[in-house]
Design a protein around this motif. Sequence first.
Motif, PDB file in Angstrom:
ATOM      1  N   PHE A 288       0.371   6.052   5.462  1.00 38.73           N
ATOM      2  CA  PHE A 288       1.128   6.083   6.716  1.00 38.73           C
ATOM      3  C   PHE A 288       2.531   5.523   6.486  1.00 38.73           C
ATOM      4  CE2 PHE A 288      -3.305   6.158   7.862  1.00 38.73           C
ATOM      5  CZ  PHE A 288      -3.347   7.139   8.834  1.00 38.73           C
ATOM      6  N   PRO A 289       3.554   6.129   7.150  1.00 38.74           N
ATOM      7  CA  PRO A 289       4.926   5.656   6.938  1.00 38.74           C
ATOM      8  C   PRO A 289       5.140   4.281   7.569  1.00 38.74           C
ATOM      9  CG  PRO A 289       4.851   7.329   8.666  1.00 38.74           C
ATOM     10  CD  PRO A 289       3.467   7.247   8.088  1.00 38.74           C
ATOM     11  N   ASP A 290       6.202   3.622   7.142  1.00 41.77           N
ATOM     12  CA  ASP A 290       6.547   2.279   7.657  1.00 41.77           C
ATOM     13  C   ASP A 290       6.557   2.225   9.170  1.00 41.77           C
ATOM     14  OD1 ASP A 290       6.843   1.336   5.215  1.00 41.77           O
ATOM     15  OD2 ASP A 290       9.053   1.292   5.185  1.00 41.77           O
ATOM     16  N   THR A 291       6.945   3.342   9.786  1.00 36.65           N
ATOM     17  CA  THR A 291       7.123   3.371  11.242  1.00 36.65           C
ATOM     18  C   THR A 291       5.788   3.466  11.997  1.00 36.65           C
ATOM     19  OG1 THR A 291       7.402   5.734  10.957  1.00 36.65           O
ATOM     20  CG2 THR A 291       9.430   4.419  11.210  1.00 36.65           C
ATOM     21  N   ASP A 292       4.714   3.782  11.314  1.00 38.73           N
ATOM     22  CA  ASP A 292       3.420   3.932  12.012  1.00 38.73           C
ATOM     23  C   ASP A 292       2.915   2.542  12.428  1.00 38.73           C
ATOM     24  OD1 ASP A 292       0.894   6.232  11.901  1.00 38.73           O
ATOM     25  OD2 ASP A 292       0.412   4.125  12.339  1.00 38.73           O
ATOM     26  N   PRO A 293       2.501   2.393  13.722  1.00 37.88           N
ATOM     27  CA  PRO A 293       2.022   1.078  14.196  1.00 37.88           C
ATOM     28  C   PRO A 293       0.882   0.518  13.344  1.00 37.88           C
ATOM     29  CG  PRO A 293       2.029   2.716  15.984  1.00 37.88           C
ATOM     30  CD  PRO A 293       2.467   3.426  14.747  1.00 37.88           C
ATOM     31  N   LYS A 294       0.123   1.390  12.710  1.00 38.94           N
ATOM     32  CA  LYS A 294      -1.011   0.902  11.891  1.00 38.94           C
ATOM     33  C   LYS A 294      -0.521   0.032  10.734  1.00 38.94           C
ATOM     34  CE  LYS A 294      -3.164   5.109  11.658  1.00 38.94           C
ATOM     35  NZ  LYS A 294      -2.988   5.784  12.927  1.00 38.94           N
ATOM     36  N   ARG A 295       0.738   0.253  10.313  1.00 35.12           N
ATOM     37  CA  ARG A 295       1.260  -0.530   9.183  1.00 35.12           C
ATOM     38  C   ARG A 295       1.388  -2.017   9.537  1.00 35.12           C
ATOM     39  NH1 ARG A 295       3.849   2.244   4.925  1.00 35.12           N
ATOM     40  NH2 ARG A 295       4.346   0.161   4.150  1.00 35.12           N
ATOM     41  N   LYS A 296       1.406  -2.297  10.858  1.00 34.04           N
ATOM     42  CA  LYS A 296       1.523  -3.721  11.288  1.00 34.04           C
ATOM     43  C   LYS A 296       0.140  -4.377  11.454  1.00 34.04           C
ATOM     44  CE  LYS A 296       6.004  -4.009  13.399  1.00 34.04           C
ATOM     45  NZ  LYS A 296       6.556  -2.641  13.275  1.00 34.04           N
ATOM     46  N   GLU A 297      -0.903  -3.578  11.365  1.00 34.41           N
ATOM     47  CA  GLU A 297      -2.242  -4.130  11.622  1.00 34.41           C
ATOM     48  C   GLU A 297      -2.697  -5.042  10.482  1.00 34.41           C
ATOM     49  OE1 GLU A 297      -3.848  -0.323  14.282  1.00 34.41           O
ATOM     50  OE2 GLU A 297      -4.703  -0.671  12.295  1.00 34.41           O
ATOM     51  N   LYS A 298      -3.445  -6.079  10.857  1.00 35.75           N
ATOM     52  CA  LYS A 298      -3.992  -7.012   9.847  1.00 35.75           C
ATOM     53  C   LYS A 298      -5.522  -6.914   9.917  1.00 35.75           C
ATOM     54  CE  LYS A 298      -0.242  -9.322   8.420  1.00 35.75           C
ATOM     55  NZ  LYS A 298       0.495  -8.056   8.277  1.00 35.75           N
ATOM     56  N   TYR A 299      -6.125  -6.530   8.808  1.00 36.17           N
ATOM     57  CA  TYR A 299      -7.576  -6.360   8.795  1.00 36.17           C
ATOM     58  C   TYR A 299      -8.247  -7.640   8.300  1.00 36.17           C
ATOM     59  CZ  TYR A 299      -5.785  -1.700   9.300  1.00 36.17           C
ATOM     60  OH  TYR A 299      -5.084  -0.626   9.752  1.00 36.17           O
ATOM     61  N   THR A 300      -9.247  -8.083   9.091  1.00 34.58           N
ATOM     62  CA  THR A 300      -9.935  -9.338   8.773  1.00 34.58           C
ATOM     63  C   THR A 300     -11.281  -9.090   8.093  1.00 34.58           C
ATOM     64  OG1 THR A 300     -10.890  -9.244  10.974  1.00 34.58           O
ATOM     65  CG2 THR A 300      -8.947 -10.648  10.689  1.00 34.58           C
ATOM     66  N   CYS A 301     -11.816  -7.898   8.266  1.00 31.06           N
ATOM     67  CA  CYS A 301     -13.174  -7.638   7.789  1.00 31.06           C
ATOM     68  C   CYS A 301     -13.148  -7.385   6.276  1.00 31.06           C
ATOM     69  CB  CYS A 301     -13.747  -6.423   8.524  1.00 31.06           C
ATOM     70  SG  CYS A 301     -15.509  -6.265   8.295  1.00 31.06           S
ATOM     71  N   GLY A 302     -13.897  -8.153   5.531  1.00 25.74           N
ATOM     72  CA  GLY A 302     -13.955  -7.973   4.084  1.00 25.74           C
ATOM     73  C   GLY A 302     -14.471  -6.579   3.730  1.00 25.74           C
ATOM     74  N   ASP A 303     -14.055  -6.072   2.569  1.00 20.00           N
ATOM     75  CA  ASP A 303     -14.427  -4.700   2.195  1.00 20.00           C
ATOM     76  C   ASP A 303     -15.940  -4.517   2.104  1.00 20.00           C
ATOM     77  OD1 ASP A 303     -11.757  -4.340   2.027  1.00 20.00           O
ATOM     78  OD2 ASP A 303     -11.700  -3.759  -0.091  1.00 20.00           O
ATOM     79  N   ILE A 304     -16.600  -5.489   1.458  1.00 21.24           N
ATOM     80  CA  ILE A 304     -18.059  -5.371   1.296  1.00 21.24           C
ATOM     81  C   ILE A 304     -18.708  -6.650   1.814  1.00 21.24           C
ATOM     82  CG2 ILE A 304     -19.968  -5.031  -0.314  1.00 21.24           C
ATOM     83  CD1 ILE A 304     -18.110  -3.680  -2.213  1.00 21.24           C
ATOM     84  N   ASN A 305     -19.604  -6.466   2.772  1.00 22.54           N
ATOM     85  CA  ASN A 305     -20.360  -7.607   3.285  1.00 22.54           C
ATOM     86  C   ASN A 305     -21.788  -7.501   2.763  1.00 22.54           C
ATOM     87  OD1 ASN A 305     -22.412  -8.456   5.689  1.00 22.54           O
ATOM     88  ND2 ASN A 305     -20.747  -9.917   5.456  1.00 22.54           N
ATOM     89  N   THR A 306     -22.311  -8.602   2.238  1.00 21.64           N
ATOM     90  CA  THR A 306     -23.680  -8.627   1.717  1.00 21.64           C
ATOM     91  C   THR A 306     -24.452  -9.751   2.391  1.00 21.64           C
ATOM     92  OG1 THR A 306     -22.877  -7.835  -0.424  1.00 21.64           O
ATOM     93  CG2 THR A 306     -25.081  -8.789  -0.381  1.00 21.64           C
TER      94      THR A 306
END
Length: 457
Positions: A288-306
Amino acid sequence: MPNEKDAIDISRRSFVQRTAMSGVGLLVAGDILKSNLEAETPKSSGSTMIGVPFEARERVRVGIIGVGGRGTNLLEELLGVENVDIKAICDLVPAKVAHAQKLVTDKGQPEAKGFGKDDWDFKNLTQLDLDIVYIATPWNWHVPMAVNAMKNGKHVAVEVPACTTLEECWQLVDTSEATRKHCVILENCCYGENEMMVLGMVRDGVFGEITHGEAAYLHDLRGILTANEWEGLWRRFPHMKLDGNIYPTHGLGPVAHYMDIHRGDRFDYMVSVSSREASLSEYVKVNFPDTDPKRKEKYTCGDINTSIIKTVKGRTIMLQHDVVNPRPYSRLNSIQGTKGMFADYPARVFIDGPKKEDWDSIDAFREKYQHSLWKQSGEMARKMGGHGGMDYIENYRLMDCIKRGLVPDIDVYDAAAWSAPTPLSEMSVKQNGSSQKFPDFTRGKWNVRPDSQGFAL
Ligand SMILES: NC(=O)c1ccc[n+]([C@@H]2O[C@H](COP(=O)([O-])OP(=O)(O)OC[C@H]3O[C@@H](n4cnc5c(N)ncnc54)[C@H](O)[C@@H]3O)[C@@H](O)[C@H]2O)c1
């Protein structure tokens, strides 16, 4: 009626508001239950729903709330089952309601009543003369809709996960017991051809005494999560709010059946850890380009949960969640006993013996152990196609249980316990993998019904 954009905005706004504001939000689950070392069992206002049959009837009248991707699939499967009348459809997007109504009339049924003028218009659907309400909306809506339908005298079939906090789990249990209406979780994976066959093999003692299972949802959903439509409008938000197993039931439901959970055993406690987050943020950066709002999102969920669940009878279940990594699909779906094991992806069996060294294909067991439902309806199920046929078997079987007045295969206690790993994993991850008690949603009745109940054709 809102137009499509408004409806999407409303739905998204509601999801974020609800998640942020209320006790049922995913974000605040850990705050409500800071320590779950001793899970409390609230008093019931009704008696158990274990073993309670449906009231038999010739035809089943169904209303569906949410006809996005999944609700439309469910509708198509239901339209393939005899003596099922689709009476009402509700969705915030008028075009989706109209599409669903056309599917109904194309099958020769009278037009289903349409609802969806605002977020709460489903309350008008639940007032109609219906036997069961299907719910296939974003997760934050499942419990308010299910509770409202049961309070209006309707059985409920709710998509997965049924609920996202322990408070919501109890709300479903308490409402089902108080209203005497069933709340079935639509865990289609329990109706897979291999899953039903392996359940029969477990019950026949092929694997000996069962000690361990492995369950997972490992599915690369990066494209779906970041799309500007369908689940991309809501399913990414929990990844910004919590860290844990967000989608536990597809893997866990079948393994819970192999282990007779609530039919002689129950989940006791679990521990959970997550890897760091990396894959979703990298995907968004690359795509996604710099201008896409998703670029500002911060993801907290770890990639793999066990997580590891321990049952009161001493069995263990390894449970994983990963929807953001490039990898082939798997639910692991394995079960170990003292005489052998089954493992899926690909489906294979290992039985102890003097010269045993390698796996056998599960096909060697098909003739003896293919479930009667698959023998009888497998061809139709495969033709309908939903997830290899399991969706048709699931819906055919639920409708059949209602028509014949049987006890449902899956009940509100299963819905609560299979969904509970979301808040429990979140709490455990927050506390460096500390042990979290499962509430006993059955209030001590997990051992009262025979193992064979459920799929008892
Ligand atoms: N069992 C399975 O294999 C499976 C597969 C996919 C999705 N699901 C589950 O199904 C549910 C729906 O997922 P989906 O993929 O269809 O999502 P989706 O976004 O395609 O559809 C959700 C629909 O709900 C509608 N909606 C939202 N709020 C509403 C409200 N207040 N009133 C009426 N309608 C409302 C939306 O307009 C949308 O059409 C989720 O719980 C998901 O986890 C299960």
